[in-house]
Scaffold this motif. Structure first.
Motif, PDB file in Angstrom:
ATOM      1  N   VAL A  78       0.827  -1.205   0.000  1.00 50.23           N
ATOM      2  CA  VAL A  78       0.000   0.000   0.000  1.00 50.23           C
ATOM      3  C   VAL A  78       0.869   1.266   0.000  1.00 50.23           C
ATOM      4  O   VAL A  78       1.861   1.349   0.713  1.00 50.23           O
ATOM      5  N   GLU A  79       0.460   2.251  -0.807  1.00 54.85           N
ATOM      6  CA  GLU A  79       1.227   3.500  -0.908  1.00 54.85           C
ATOM      7  C   GLU A  79       1.269   4.254   0.417  1.00 54.85           C
ATOM      8  O   GLU A  79       2.195   5.017   0.676  1.00 54.85           O
ATOM      9  N   ALA A  80       0.257   4.039   1.266  1.00 58.18           N
ATOM     10  CA  ALA A  80       0.194   4.756   2.549  1.00 58.18           C
ATOM     11  C   ALA A  80       1.242   4.272   3.541  1.00 58.18           C
ATOM     12  O   ALA A  80       1.440   4.876   4.591  1.00 58.18           O
ATOM     13  N   ILE A  81       1.919   3.162   3.213  1.00 60.14           N
ATOM     14  CA  ILE A  81       2.949   2.621   4.112  1.00 60.14           C
ATOM     15  C   ILE A  81       4.322   3.068   3.628  1.00 60.14           C
ATOM     16  O   ILE A  81       4.732   2.751   2.521  1.00 60.14           O
ATOM     17  N   SER A  82       5.033   3.817   4.469  1.00 58.10           N
ATOM     18  CA  SER A  82       6.410   4.183   4.129  1.00 58.10           C
ATOM     19  C   SER A  82       7.320   3.017   4.516  1.00 58.10           C
ATOM     20  O   SER A  82       7.216   2.477   5.612  1.00 58.10           O
ATOM     21  N   GLN A  83       8.196   2.621   3.602  1.00 60.60           N
ATOM     22  CA  GLN A  83       9.045   1.452   3.806  1.00 60.60           C
ATOM     23  C   GLN A  83      10.516   1.852   3.824  1.00 60.60           C
ATOM     24  O   GLN A  83      10.985   2.525   2.914  1.00 60.60           O
ATOM     25  N   ASN A  84      11.201   1.433   4.880  1.00 59.19           N
ATOM     26  CA  ASN A  84      12.631   1.727   5.022  1.00 59.19           C
ATOM     27  C   ASN A  84      13.360   0.512   5.546  1.00 59.19           C
ATOM     28  O   ASN A  84      12.747  -0.424   6.061  1.00 59.19           O
ATOM     29  N   LEU A  85      14.680   0.536   5.417  1.00 54.61           N
ATOM     30  CA  LEU A  85      15.497  -0.531   5.984  1.00 54.61           C
ATOM     31  C   LEU A  85      16.653   0.058   6.775  1.00 54.61           C
ATOM     32  O   LEU A  85      17.027   1.226   6.593  1.00 54.61           O
ATOM     33  N   CYS A  86      17.197  -0.730   7.665  1.00 53.35           N
ATOM     34  CA  CYS A  86      18.396  -0.368   8.418  1.00 53.35           C
ATOM     35  C   CYS A  86      19.414  -1.480   8.217  1.00 53.35           C
ATOM     36  O   CYS A  86      19.133  -2.638   8.551  1.00 53.35           O
ATOM     37  N   TRP A  87      20.569  -1.148   7.645  1.00 51.40           N
ATOM     38  CA  TRP A  87      21.650  -2.125   7.537  1.00 51.40           C
ATOM     39  C   TRP A  87      22.289  -2.286   8.914  1.00 51.40           C
ATOM     40  O   TRP A  87      22.665  -1.308   9.547  1.00 51.40           O
ATOM     41  N   VAL A  88      22.383  -3.512   9.368  1.00 54.41           N
ATOM     42  CA  VAL A  88      22.919  -3.749  10.710  1.00 54.41           C
ATOM     43  C   VAL A  88      23.473  -5.174  10.788  1.00 54.41           C
ATOM     44  O   VAL A  88      22.938  -6.095  10.154  1.00 54.41           O
ATOM     45  N   PHE A 180      12.232  -7.829  12.140  1.00 55.26           N
ATOM     46  CA  PHE A 180      13.503  -8.121  12.815  1.00 55.26           C
ATOM     47  C   PHE A 180      14.349  -9.030  11.925  1.00 55.26           C
ATOM     48  O   PHE A 180      15.563  -8.881  11.826  1.00 55.26           O
ATOM     49  N   ASP A 181      13.692  -9.986  11.272  1.00 50.19           N
ATOM     50  CA  ASP A 181      14.313 -10.835  10.253  1.00 50.19           C
ATOM     51  C   ASP A 181      13.500 -10.681   8.974  1.00 50.19           C
ATOM     52  O   ASP A 181      12.277 -10.557   9.025  1.00 50.19           O
ATOM     53  N   LEU A 182      14.153 -10.728   7.837  1.00 46.33           N
ATOM     54  CA  LEU A 182      13.414 -10.746   6.580  1.00 46.33           C
ATOM     55  C   LEU A 182      12.862 -12.152   6.351  1.00 46.33           C
ATOM     56  O   LEU A 182      13.520 -13.141   6.668  1.00 46.33           O
ATOM     57  N   PRO A 183      11.669 -12.257   5.794  1.00 44.82           N
ATOM     58  CA  PRO A 183      11.098 -13.587   5.550  1.00 44.82           C
ATOM     59  C   PRO A 183      11.796 -14.278   4.381  1.00 44.82           C
ATOM     60  O   PRO A 183      12.318 -13.627   3.486  1.00 44.82           O
ATOM     61  N   HIS A 184      11.796 -15.613   4.394  1.00 45.47           N
ATOM     62  CA  HIS A 184      12.366 -16.368   3.277  1.00 45.47           C
ATOM     63  C   HIS A 184      11.462 -16.281   2.047  1.00 45.47           C
ATOM     64  O   HIS A 184      11.938 -16.309   0.914  1.00 45.47           O
ATOM     65  N   VAL A 185      10.152 -16.195   2.287  1.00 48.98           N
ATOM     66  CA  VAL A 185       9.182 -16.092   1.186  1.00 48.98           C
ATOM     67  C   VAL A 185       8.830 -14.622   0.999  1.00 48.98           C
ATOM     68  O   VAL A 185       8.256 -14.004   1.903  1.00 48.98           O
ATOM     69  N   PRO A 186       9.173 -14.021  -0.155  1.00 46.07           N
ATOM     70  CA  PRO A 186       8.947 -12.576  -0.333  1.00 46.07           C
ATOM     71  C   PRO A 186       7.497 -12.141  -0.171  1.00 46.07           C
ATOM     72  O   PRO A 186       7.219 -11.046   0.308  1.00 46.07           O
ATOM     73  N   GLU A 187       6.537 -13.020  -0.541  1.00 42.13           N
ATOM     74  CA  GLU A 187       5.122 -12.667  -0.387  1.00 42.13           C
ATOM     75  C   GLU A 187       4.750 -12.419   1.068  1.00 42.13           C
ATOM     76  O   GLU A 187       3.825 -11.653   1.366  1.00 42.13           O
ATOM     77  N   ASP A 188       5.476 -13.073   1.986  1.00 43.11           N
ATOM     78  CA  ASP A 188       5.191 -12.875   3.415  1.00 43.11           C
ATOM     79  C   ASP A 188       5.487 -11.438   3.847  1.00 43.11           C
ATOM     80  O   ASP A 188       4.890 -10.934   4.801  1.00 43.11           O
ATOM     81  N   TYR A 189       6.417 -10.786   3.141  1.00 39.45           N
ATOM     82  CA  TYR A 189       6.715  -9.376   3.438  1.00 39.45           C
ATOM     83  C   TYR A 189       5.469  -8.520   3.200  1.00 39.45           C
ATOM     84  O   TYR A 189       5.153  -7.632   4.002  1.00 39.45           O
ATOM     85  N   GLY A 203       1.085   4.332   7.631  1.00 41.27           N
ATOM     86  CA  GLY A 203       1.857   3.455   8.497  1.00 41.27           C
ATOM     87  C   GLY A 203       3.308   3.430   8.066  1.00 41.27           C
ATOM     88  O   GLY A 203       3.672   3.955   7.013  1.00 41.27           O
ATOM     89  N   GLN A 204       4.128   2.813   8.896  1.00 43.32           N
ATOM     90  CA  GLN A 204       5.557   2.720   8.597  1.00 43.32           C
ATOM     91  C   GLN A 204       6.029   1.284   8.799  1.00 43.32           C
ATOM     92  O   GLN A 204       5.650   0.619   9.753  1.00 43.32           O
ATOM     93  N   ALA A 205       6.872   0.821   7.871  1.00 40.72           N
ATOM     94  CA  ALA A 205       7.471  -0.504   7.971  1.00 40.72           C
ATOM     95  C   ALA A 205       8.988  -0.357   7.910  1.00 40.72           C
ATOM     96  O   ALA A 205       9.513   0.250   6.977  1.00 40.72           O
ATOM     97  N   ILE A 206       9.670  -0.882   8.917  1.00 36.92           N
ATOM     98  CA  ILE A 206      11.134  -0.807   8.973  1.00 36.92           C
ATOM     99  C   ILE A 206      11.693  -2.225   9.021  1.00 36.92           C
ATOM    100  O   ILE A 206      11.248  -3.045   9.826  1.00 36.92           O
ATOM    101  N   SER A 207      12.648  -2.520   8.153  1.00 34.70           N
ATOM    102  CA  SER A 207      13.273  -3.841   8.116  1.00 34.70           C
ATOM    103  C   SER A 207      14.721  -3.743   8.574  1.00 34.70           C
ATOM    104  O   SER A 207      15.472  -2.888   8.090  1.00 34.70           O
ATOM    105  N   LEU A 208      15.106  -4.601   9.518  1.00 34.19           N
ATOM    106  CA  LEU A 208      16.489  -4.671   9.979  1.00 34.19           C
ATOM    107  C   LEU A 208      17.197  -5.725   9.130  1.00 34.19           C
ATOM    108  O   LEU A 208      16.870  -6.915   9.221  1.00 34.19           O
ATOM    109  N   VAL A 209      18.121  -5.291   8.307  1.00 31.44           N
ATOM    110  CA  VAL A 209      18.706  -6.181   7.304  1.00 31.44           C
ATOM    111  C   VAL A 209      20.204  -6.379   7.548  1.00 31.44           C
ATOM    112  O   VAL A 209      20.963  -5.402   7.590  1.00 31.44           O
ATOM    113  N   SER A 210      20.606  -7.635   7.714  1.00 32.08           N
ATOM    114  CA  SER A 210      22.033  -7.958   7.848  1.00 32.08           C
ATOM    115  C   SER A 210      22.570  -8.399   6.485  1.00 32.08           C
ATOM    116  O   SER A 210      21.803  -8.672   5.562  1.00 32.08           O
TER     117      SER A 210
END
Length: 237
Positions: A78-88, A180-189, A203-210
């Motif tokens: 959805v466009e109303a959700i801002s999506q960001n990631l944090c490299w960690v 906290f973890d990215l899902p193995h199945v992309p559709e689950d995201y 809304g906001q979605a933040i992914s912690l990505v290693s």
């Protein structure tokens, strides 16, 4: 039905909700058993946030001249959700999560890939004086219901969930989802972040990505046709 507790002779409508997850979990045989037991003349309704080839194949076998309704572009976010990631680094994820939660007074839904990881995260958050509860497949239905109710009633700030347990969770005005973890199945995201930005709200979605999750990140970005930008001021790399 096998315990003779119910009969399907008068069924008029068959509803398959979360159809993609049913297939992922191997319930296709059970679905086919039920199809043989219910009247052939009926209405079928199928709901799914993502539509794979398997879903379409299932629909074609149980529906005659089906009408398809798309409420958004297929597999889109959805466009109303801002999506960001944090490299960690993986070892620094828990610290960064605590930092993100301390920065907000809002309630947060956190996704963990494993049940063990969810429990471990709740313990860590509690040590940081952050109220948290876990919801996953090892919890009883009563425990899951209580955790969800406490979250909905604002008695806990953070709900840590696994993908299967999170299906069907509908929380009004949830503004932040953290992977906290990215899902193995992309559709689950798509399912995960769809818990926020509901009914026209933002809304906001933040992914912690290693570094070892780059493959999953590329698969997600390919599916949603969007490059997820880093969140300023958090993470590194």
């Amino acid at each position: 039905y096998q315990q003779n507790a119910v009969r399907f002779n008068d069924i008029e409508v068959l509803v398959l909700d979360e159809a993609d997850r049913m297939l992922d979990m191997g319930f296709i045989r059970d679905i086919r058993k039920i199809l043989k037991l219910i009247p052939q003349r009926r209405q079928n309704l199928m709901f799914s946030a993502t539509f794979s080839k398997d879903i379409r194949q299932l629909a074609s076998t149980i529906c005659k001249n089906p009408i398809e309704i798309d409420v958004a572009p297929r597999n889109s976010t959805v466009e109303a959700i801002s999506q960001n990631l944090c490299w960690v680094e993986k070892e620094g994820k828990a610290d960064l999560l605590c930092e993100l939660i301390h920065d907000t007074h809002e309630q947060v839904l956190v996704f963990s890939r494993t049940k063990h990881g969810a429990n471990k995260l709740v313990k860590r958050l509690s040590k940081e004086s952050i109220s948290a509860a876990a919801i996953h497949g090892n919890k009883s239905q009563a425990q899951r219901t209580k955790a969800l109710e406490n979250f909905k009633q604002d008695k806990v700030q953070v709900l840590v969930a696994t993908d299967i347990a999170a299906r069907g969770i509908d929380i009004e005005l949830l503004t932040l989802v953290v992977n906290f973890d990215l899902p193995h199945v992309p559709e689950d995201y798509v399912h995960r972040i769809g818990r926020t930005g509901r009914a026209g709200a933002s809304g906001q979605a933040i992914s912690l990505v290693s570094r070892d999750e780059k493959k999953q990140l590329r698969a997600i970005e390919s599916l949603i046709k969007l490059k997820i930008e880093p969140l300023r001021g958090h993470g590194h790399g």
